[in-house]
Design a protein around this motif. Sequence first.
Motif, PDB file in Angstrom:
ATOM      1  N   LEU A  36       0.825  -1.207   0.000  1.00 61.30           N
ATOM      2  CA  LEU A  36       0.000   0.000   0.000  1.00 61.30           C
ATOM      3  C   LEU A  36       0.865   1.265   0.000  1.00 61.30           C
ATOM      4  CD1 LEU A  36      -2.724  -1.088   2.590  1.00 61.30           C
ATOM      5  CD2 LEU A  36      -2.937  -0.987   0.089  1.00 61.30           C
ATOM      6  N   ALA A  37       1.930   1.238   0.799  1.00 63.98           N
ATOM      7  CA  ALA A  37       2.819   2.400   0.852  1.00 63.98           C
ATOM      8  C   ALA A  37       3.507   2.619  -0.489  1.00 63.98           C
ATOM      9  CB  ALA A  37       3.857   2.210   1.965  1.00 63.98           C
ATOM     10  N   ALA A  38       3.946   1.530  -1.118  1.00 62.01           N
ATOM     11  CA  ALA A  38       4.602   1.642  -2.429  1.00 62.01           C
ATOM     12  C   ALA A  38       3.631   2.173  -3.471  1.00 62.01           C
ATOM     13  CB  ALA A  38       5.157   0.286  -2.855  1.00 62.01           C
ATOM     14  N   GLN A  39       2.380   1.739  -3.387  1.00 61.02           N
ATOM     15  CA  GLN A  39       1.366   2.234  -4.315  1.00 61.02           C
ATOM     16  C   GLN A  39       1.186   3.740  -4.160  1.00 61.02           C
ATOM     17  OE1 GLN A  39      -2.381   0.128  -4.079  1.00 61.02           O
ATOM     18  NE2 GLN A  39      -3.502   1.775  -5.055  1.00 61.02           N
ATOM     19  N   ALA A  40       1.066   4.192  -2.906  1.00 59.20           N
ATOM     20  CA  ALA A  40       0.894   5.630  -2.657  1.00 59.20           C
ATOM     21  C   ALA A  40       2.128   6.410  -3.097  1.00 59.20           C
ATOM     22  CB  ALA A  40       0.613   5.868  -1.176  1.00 59.20           C
ATOM     23  N   LEU A  41       3.312   5.868  -2.813  1.00 52.22           N
ATOM     24  CA  LEU A  41       4.556   6.540  -3.173  1.00 52.22           C
ATOM     25  C   LEU A  41       4.678   6.687  -4.684  1.00 52.22           C
ATOM     26  CD1 LEU A  41       7.144   7.676  -1.833  1.00 52.22           C
ATOM     27  CD2 LEU A  41       8.182   5.412  -2.139  1.00 52.22           C
ATOM     28  N   SER A  42       4.336   5.636  -5.414  1.00 49.03           N
ATOM     29  CA  SER A  42       4.443   5.693  -6.878  1.00 49.03           C
ATOM     30  C   SER A  42       3.369   6.592  -7.484  1.00 49.03           C
ATOM     31  CB  SER A  42       4.353   4.275  -7.474  1.00 49.03           C
ATOM     32  OG  SER A  42       3.124   3.664  -7.157  1.00 49.03           O
ATOM     33  N   GLN A  43       2.221   6.732  -6.804  1.00 49.63           N
ATOM     34  CA  GLN A  43       1.194   7.655  -7.289  1.00 49.63           C
ATOM     35  C   GLN A  43       1.645   9.102  -7.119  1.00 49.63           C
ATOM     36  OE1 GLN A  43      -2.219   6.349  -5.035  1.00 49.63           O
ATOM     37  NE2 GLN A  43      -2.894   4.929  -6.624  1.00 49.63           N
ATOM     38  N   HIS A  44       2.352   9.378  -6.029  1.00 51.05           N
ATOM     39  CA  HIS A  44       2.881  10.730  -5.809  1.00 51.05           C
ATOM     40  C   HIS A  44       4.014  11.041  -6.784  1.00 51.05           C
ATOM     41  CE1 HIS A  44       0.529  11.917  -2.387  1.00 51.05           C
ATOM     42  NE2 HIS A  44       0.856  10.839  -1.710  1.00 51.05           N
ATOM     43  N   ASP A  45       4.755   9.997  -7.175  1.00 53.00           N
ATOM     44  CA  ASP A  45       5.884  10.174  -8.083  1.00 53.00           C
ATOM     45  C   ASP A  45       5.815   9.098  -9.160  1.00 53.00           C
ATOM     46  OD1 ASP A  45       8.245  10.653  -9.372  1.00 53.00           O
ATOM     47  OD2 ASP A  45       9.559  10.175  -7.684  1.00 53.00           O
ATOM     48  N   PRO A  46       4.974   9.295 -10.195  1.00 51.15           N
ATOM     49  CA  PRO A  46       4.785   8.266 -11.218  1.00 51.15           C
ATOM     50  C   PRO A  46       6.074   7.831 -11.918  1.00 51.15           C
ATOM     51  CG  PRO A  46       3.103   9.966 -11.410  1.00 51.15           C
ATOM     52  CD  PRO A  46       4.118  10.464 -10.413  1.00 51.15           C
ATOM     53  N   ALA A  47       7.038   8.732 -12.011  1.00 49.83           N
ATOM     54  CA  ALA A  47       8.294   8.374 -12.667  1.00 49.83           C
ATOM     55  C   ALA A  47       9.048   7.315 -11.883  1.00 49.83           C
ATOM     56  CB  ALA A  47       9.166   9.613 -12.832  1.00 49.83           C
ATOM     57  N   LEU A  48       8.770   7.198 -10.598  1.00 55.01           N
ATOM     58  CA  LEU A  48       9.455   6.219  -9.762  1.00 55.01           C
ATOM     59  C   LEU A  48       9.067   4.805 -10.137  1.00 55.01           C
ATOM     60  CD1 LEU A  48      11.336   5.887  -7.264  1.00 55.01           C
ATOM     61  CD2 LEU A  48       9.276   5.967  -5.845  1.00 55.01           C
ATOM     62  N   GLY A  49       7.785   4.582 -10.394  1.00 57.12           N
ATOM     63  CA  GLY A  49       7.296   3.237 -10.701  1.00 57.12           C
ATOM     64  C   GLY A  49       7.052   2.430  -9.439  1.00 57.12           C
ATOM     65  N   TYR A  50       6.089   1.530  -9.522  1.00 54.43           N
ATOM     66  CA  TYR A  50       5.701   0.761  -8.350  1.00 54.43           C
ATOM     67  C   TYR A  50       6.831  -0.136  -7.849  1.00 54.43           C
ATOM     68  CZ  TYR A  50       3.359  -2.793  -5.521  1.00 54.43           C
ATOM     69  OH  TYR A  50       3.025  -3.655  -4.513  1.00 54.43           O
ATOM     70  N   LEU A  51       7.533  -0.790  -8.742  1.00 56.88           N
ATOM     71  CA  LEU A  51       8.571  -1.737  -8.317  1.00 56.88           C
ATOM     72  C   LEU A  51       9.708  -1.033  -7.590  1.00 56.88           C
ATOM     73  CD1 LEU A  51       8.587  -3.997 -11.470  1.00 56.88           C
ATOM     74  CD2 LEU A  51       7.841  -4.660  -9.184  1.00 56.88           C
ATOM     75  N   ASN A  52      10.130   0.109  -8.103  1.00 53.59           N
ATOM     76  CA  ASN A  52      11.174   0.872  -7.410  1.00 53.59           C
ATOM     77  C   ASN A  52      10.672   1.377  -6.057  1.00 53.59           C
ATOM     78  OD1 ASN A  52      13.149   0.605  -9.401  1.00 53.59           O
ATOM     79  ND2 ASN A  52      12.391   2.374 -10.540  1.00 53.59           N
ATOM     80  N   ALA A  53       9.406   1.800  -6.039  1.00 52.88           N
ATOM     81  CA  ALA A  53       8.824   2.266  -4.781  1.00 52.88           C
ATOM     82  C   ALA A  53       8.768   1.137  -3.760  1.00 52.88           C
ATOM     83  CB  ALA A  53       7.422   2.828  -5.024  1.00 52.88           C
ATOM     84  N   LEU A  54       8.406  -0.059  -4.210  1.00 55.03           N
ATOM     85  CA  LEU A  54       8.338  -1.204  -3.299  1.00 55.03           C
ATOM     86  C   LEU A  54       9.718  -1.545  -2.744  1.00 55.03           C
ATOM     87  CD1 LEU A  54       6.631  -3.396  -1.997  1.00 55.03           C
ATOM     88  CD2 LEU A  54       6.944  -4.791  -4.045  1.00 55.03           C
ATOM     89  N   ASP A  55      10.734  -1.452  -3.571  1.00 49.15           N
ATOM     90  CA  ASP A  55      12.095  -1.725  -3.095  1.00 49.15           C
ATOM     91  C   ASP A  55      12.500  -0.705  -2.029  1.00 49.15           C
ATOM     92  OD1 ASP A  55      14.733  -3.221  -3.530  1.00 49.15           O
ATOM     93  OD2 ASP A  55      15.345  -1.144  -3.803  1.00 49.15           O
ATOM     94  N   ILE A  56      12.156   0.557  -2.248  1.00 55.50           N
ATOM     95  CA  ILE A  56      12.466   1.609  -1.267  1.00 55.50           C
ATOM     96  C   ILE A  56      11.762   1.325   0.054  1.00 55.50           C
ATOM     97  CG2 ILE A  56      12.074   4.051  -0.721  1.00 55.50           C
ATOM     98  CD1 ILE A  56      12.496   4.616  -3.738  1.00 55.50           C
ATOM     99  N   VAL A  57      10.474   0.952  -0.028  1.00 59.10           N
ATOM    100  CA  VAL A  57       9.697   0.693   1.189  1.00 59.10           C
ATOM    101  C   VAL A  57      10.260  -0.505   1.949  1.00 59.10           C
ATOM    102  CG1 VAL A  57       7.436  -0.017   2.053  1.00 59.10           C
ATOM    103  CG2 VAL A  57       7.594   1.735   0.282  1.00 59.10           C
ATOM    104  N   LEU A  58      10.560  -1.581   1.239  1.00 60.13           N
ATOM    105  CA  LEU A  58      11.100  -2.778   1.906  1.00 60.13           C
ATOM    106  C   LEU A  58      12.462  -2.488   2.532  1.00 60.13           C
ATOM    107  CD1 LEU A  58      10.120  -5.520  -0.696  1.00 60.13           C
ATOM    108  CD2 LEU A  58       9.126  -5.187   1.576  1.00 60.13           C
ATOM    109  N   ARG A  59      13.288  -1.707   1.839  1.00 58.57           N
ATOM    110  CA  ARG A  59      14.599  -1.349   2.399  1.00 58.57           C
ATOM    111  C   ARG A  59      14.430  -0.541   3.676  1.00 58.57           C
ATOM    112  NH1 ARG A  59      16.659   1.225  -1.761  1.00 58.57           N
ATOM    113  NH2 ARG A  59      16.404   3.350  -1.003  1.00 58.57           N
TER     114      ARG A  59
END
Length: 210
Positions: A164-187
């Motif tokens: 959910l956090a990765a989804q919200a993060l990628s929506q705020h920054d579409p250029a980031l992409g969901y997969l990159n956002a998920l990696d950031i959140v897990l890290r």
Amino acid sequence: MRCHNLRMTSLRERKKARTRADLQRHALRLFRANGYAATTVDEIAAAAEVSRATFFRYFPSKEDLVRYDDVDPVMAAAFAAQPAGTPLFTAVRSALRDTFAELGPEKRELEEIRMELARTVPELAQGAGFSLAAVAAQVARVTDRDPAELDVLLCAGALLGARLAAQALSQHDPALGYLNALDIVLRRLQTGVPLADEPIVQPGCFAHPG
């Protein structure tokens, strides 16, 4: 004769795999352009230059088309290849990176679209295996623990929250992409629960957890 039959079978399977991939590719692009609900089976079939009957030979419904995941076996193999003793979140992050590093730009883009639909379309999310119990069962299996154990349930909840956090993060920054956002959140989660020890400054403003 046996070798000939095997070659013919292999050829048919490759042709079926290409048709299935073409249907999903055209469908995902139509879903992104026009919306999931507004896109019809006939439009998908026309885009893929096949008949409506052919569509239903490959997919019983639009839902099944989105749920069809040919990346998951690659992800499972990448996860299984992680050395024993690797911390769980590290293994998940490594498997994600290894899997999507092998995909071409178009396939990665399509997988991002497919995963977003699976997360956000209610009728798709219901059968996507994203319940707490389903994730806890997976965590318990790879860590050799009881799925009802508190730590297993908390870990499963954290993984669901990470999505959910990765989804919200990628929506705020579409250029980031969901997969990159998920990696950031897990890290970030690997260092502990954020703000768990943060002193509150506005008592009474937090919503009731139940």
